[in-house]
Design an enzyme around this catalytic site. Structure first.
Site, PDB file in Angstrom:
ATOM      1  N   ARG A  56      28.323  34.810  51.077  1.00 40.53           N
ATOM      2  CA  ARG A  56      29.295  33.703  51.129  1.00 40.53           C
ATOM      3  C   ARG A  56      30.026  33.724  52.467  1.00 40.53           C
ATOM      4  O   ARG A  56      30.280  32.697  53.068  1.00 40.53           O
ATOM      5  CB  ARG A  56      30.302  33.788  49.969  1.00 40.53           C
ATOM      6  CG  ARG A  56      31.497  32.857  50.168  1.00 40.53           C
ATOM      7  CD  ARG A  56      32.343  32.596  48.935  1.00 40.53           C
ATOM      8  NE  ARG A  56      32.528  33.740  48.076  1.00 40.53           N
ATOM      9  CZ  ARG A  56      33.319  34.789  48.349  1.00 40.53           C
ATOM     10  NH1 ARG A  56      34.020  34.833  49.464  1.00 40.53           N
ATOM     11  NH2 ARG A  56      33.401  35.787  47.494  1.00 40.53           N
ATOM     12  N   TYR A 108      33.459   6.516  54.673  1.00 42.36           N
ATOM     13  CA  TYR A 108      32.547   6.816  53.573  1.00 42.36           C
ATOM     14  C   TYR A 108      33.310   6.846  52.233  1.00 42.36           C
ATOM     15  O   TYR A 108      34.410   7.388  52.148  1.00 42.36           O
ATOM     16  CB  TYR A 108      31.885   8.166  53.859  1.00 42.36           C
ATOM     17  CG  TYR A 108      30.952   8.652  52.794  1.00 42.36           C
ATOM     18  CD1 TYR A 108      29.723   8.033  52.592  1.00 42.36           C
ATOM     19  CD2 TYR A 108      31.286   9.737  51.987  1.00 42.36           C
ATOM     20  CE1 TYR A 108      28.855   8.492  51.609  1.00 42.36           C
ATOM     21  CE2 TYR A 108      30.427  10.196  51.010  1.00 42.36           C
ATOM     22  CZ  TYR A 108      29.215   9.563  50.826  1.00 42.36           C
ATOM     23  OH  TYR A 108      28.368  10.013  49.861  1.00 42.36           O
ATOM     24  N   ASP A 180      33.786  11.945  61.864  1.00 40.08           N
ATOM     25  CA  ASP A 180      32.578  12.091  61.052  1.00 40.08           C
ATOM     26  C   ASP A 180      31.437  11.450  61.842  1.00 40.08           C
ATOM     27  O   ASP A 180      31.378  10.238  62.005  1.00 40.08           O
ATOM     28  CB  ASP A 180      32.804  11.399  59.699  1.00 40.08           C
ATOM     29  CG  ASP A 180      31.614  11.552  58.748  1.00 40.08           C
ATOM     30  OD1 ASP A 180      30.481  11.724  59.238  1.00 40.08           O
ATOM     31  OD2 ASP A 180      31.826  11.472  57.522  1.00 40.08           O
ATOM     32  N   LYS A 205      21.889  13.742  55.786  1.00 34.16           N
ATOM     33  CA  LYS A 205      21.366  12.501  56.360  1.00 34.16           C
ATOM     34  C   LYS A 205      20.417  12.812  57.530  1.00 34.16           C
ATOM     35  O   LYS A 205      19.420  13.459  57.327  1.00 34.16           O
ATOM     36  CB  LYS A 205      22.526  11.585  56.741  1.00 34.16           C
ATOM     37  CG  LYS A 205      23.650  11.520  55.683  1.00 34.16           C
ATOM     38  CD  LYS A 205      23.206  10.880  54.386  1.00 34.16           C
ATOM     39  CE  LYS A 205      24.201  11.070  53.233  1.00 34.16           C
ATOM     40  NZ  LYS A 205      25.583  10.686  53.488  1.00 34.16           N
TER      41      LYS A 205
HETATM   42  C1  LIG Z   1      26.805  11.042  52.940  1.00 32.84           C
HETATM   43  C2  LIG Z   1      28.012  11.022  53.788  1.00 32.84           C
HETATM   44  C3  LIG Z   1      29.063  11.938  53.577  1.00 32.84           C
HETATM   45  C4  LIG Z   1      29.067  12.924  52.426  1.00 32.84           C
HETATM   46  O1  LIG Z   1      28.077  13.897  52.588  1.00 32.84           O
HETATM   47  P1  LIG Z   1      27.359  14.634  51.336  1.00 32.84           P
HETATM   48  O2  LIG Z   1      26.378  15.516  52.010  1.00 32.84           O
HETATM   49  O3  LIG Z   1      26.767  13.575  50.475  1.00 32.84           O
HETATM   50  O4  LIG Z   1      28.427  15.399  50.614  1.00 32.84           O
HETATM   51  C5  LIG Z   1      30.153  11.892  54.430  1.00 32.84           C
HETATM   52  N1  LIG Z   1      30.214  10.995  55.440  1.00 32.84           N
HETATM   53  C6  LIG Z   1      29.233  10.102  55.671  1.00 32.84           C
HETATM   54  C7  LIG Z   1      29.360   9.143  56.801  1.00 32.84           C
HETATM   55  C8  LIG Z   1      28.098  10.084  54.858  1.00 32.84           C
HETATM   56  O5  LIG Z   1      27.134   9.179  55.082  1.00 32.84           O
END
Ligand SMILES: *Cc1c(COP(=O)(O)O)cnc(C)c1O
Length: 393
Positions: A56, A108, A180, A205
């Site tokens: 961890r 998001y 982000d 993604k």
């Molecule tokens: C999918 C996404 C998230 C969240 O990520 P997870 O891996 O699904 O927890 C946060 N920000 C953006 C822009 C996203 O597309």
């Protein structure tokens, strides 16, 4: 071959994507970083370990990924998490009750939910503002503001936010700027270069890139900040397992090549949609008609793989469109090699009340597309057929 992996300074992006943080395994010579499937690590004497005690806290496969991601973002420090949301949550862990956060209004949905439905109960305060307007962002700042949270390009309308201007507002407010960078990826845009303090990612993604793993990351250049993030990473424990880290590392190796083709396919498809008589509007930062096209061209190396468009038709016709494709899969998420499409009004933004949704520009006819790496001719023919069938033409 040298023992040290190439540092962030001495090679180009495409080389670092493949090599940064990684080197042949010193024990066996394995060229690819092994999946260190061990929860604990032998100590030579009490407290005398070789850098790892418990998985961890740290795991060699995770370290390889963290160093790789830090290098790609041009930062010194990377931290990997079990999901994008776990990474974002860790940034909120830095705050205290009473603190105020300025947030982009179309972040998001999961971020919106975490802020308003979890942390509002911990007495954190949030102001959601139009981050395309730096004055509006500056006006939302209060003496309690400790964090400015933005995404660019935004979802699903692909607005582009001026990173220089956001860094200026954050600095004047003595607040952290967190970006982000999931939609653009470091292949196209590196927010630390513009003065961001923290870059956040959903590795699920484009960085993973194959729709087969869930993960998240935070990157920073500030050692003290990284240590605080590391404290919460270990204390909260939402860390990724070594197999997930291995999968993301496999993805980042091809990131520059994939982003180039995602961007090329998306641009071709967006230009074709813009000329289509049944399409009312196309949102893509690479189109000259995009209101922030010049800013996007300045801030990004290419325009990415996400395109949104508005069908000149009803909610039902749009449902028929997104249900009628064969190459595109009807699904949420984005950033994989395969093309996906979705209808925000009935899927990703279904929880938003209709009036509020329409006001935000998320109309009944809006379709969001994650353009994959298939042959562009097949993608175009697939959408053309689905549009015709949806409108019964
Ligand atoms: C999918 C996404 C998230 C969240 O990520 P997870 O891996 O699904 O927890 C946060 N920000 C953006 C822009 C996203 O597309």
């Amino acid at each position: 071959m040298s023992d040290d992996p190439p540092s962030k300074d001495d090679t180009e992006f495409a080389t670092r994507a493949i090599h940064a943080g990684q080197r042949p395994d010193p024990e066996t010579g394995a060229v690819m970083t092994p999946i260190y499937a061990s929860s604990t690590f032998a100590q030579d004497g009490p407290g005398d370990h070789r850098g790892y005690e418990y998985s961890r806290t740290g795991n060699p496969t995770r370290t390889a990924l963290e160093d790789n991601l830090a290098s790609l973002e041009g930062g010194e420090y990377g931290r990997a998490f079990a999901s994008g949301m776990a990474a974002i949550n860790t940034v909120l862990n830095l705050l205290e009750a009473g603190d105020h956060v300025v947030v982009g209004e179309d972040v998001y949905g999961g971020t919106h939910r975490l802020f308003t439905e979890v942390y509002a109960d911990y007495d954190l305060r949030f102001s959601f503002v139009d981050t395309t307007d730096p004055d509006a962002v500056a006006e939302a700042v209060t003496p309690a503001t400790e964090l400015l949270w933005i995404e660019t390009p935004t979802n699903p309308l692909l607005q582009v936010i001026d990173l220089d201007a956001m860094a200026e507002v954050a600095e004047a407010a003595d607040a952290l700027l967190a970006v982000d960078n999931t939609f653009a990826t470091p292949a196209l845009q590196r927010p630390l270069e513009y003065g961001a303090d923290i870059v956040a990612h959903s590795l699920t993604k484009y960085l993973g890139g194959h729709s087969d793993v869930v993960g998240g990351a935070l990157i920073t250049d500030d050692q003290e900040l990284d240590e605080r993030l590391g404290f919460y990473q270990n204390s909260v424990g939402a860390t990724p397992d070594p197999f997930a880290c291995f999968l993301v590392l496999r993805g980042t190796k091809t990131l520059p090549v994939r982003m180039e083709r995602h961007s090329e396919n998306a641009r071709t498809l967006a230009a074709w949609l813009e000329d289509h008589p049944a399409i009312e509007r196309v949102y893509y930062p690479g189109l000259e008609s995009h209101p922030q096209h010049e800013l996007a061209a300045r801030q990004m190396d290419a325009f990415g793989g996400m395109v949104s468009f508005e069908l000149d038709g009803s909610l039902e016709a749009t449902e028929r469109l997104v249900s009628g494709t064969e190459v595109f899969t009807l699904a949420e998420s984005l950033g994989g090699v395969e093309s996906l499409l979705e209808q925000p009004a009935t899927m990703t933004h279904a929880a938003v009340p209709r009036e509020q949704r329409l006001e935000a520009g998320v109309t009944d006819g809006l379709v969001r597309v994650s353009v994959g790496l298939e042959a562009i001719e097949d993608l175009r023919a697939d959408l053309a057929g689905a549009i015709d069938a949806a409108l019964d033409r």
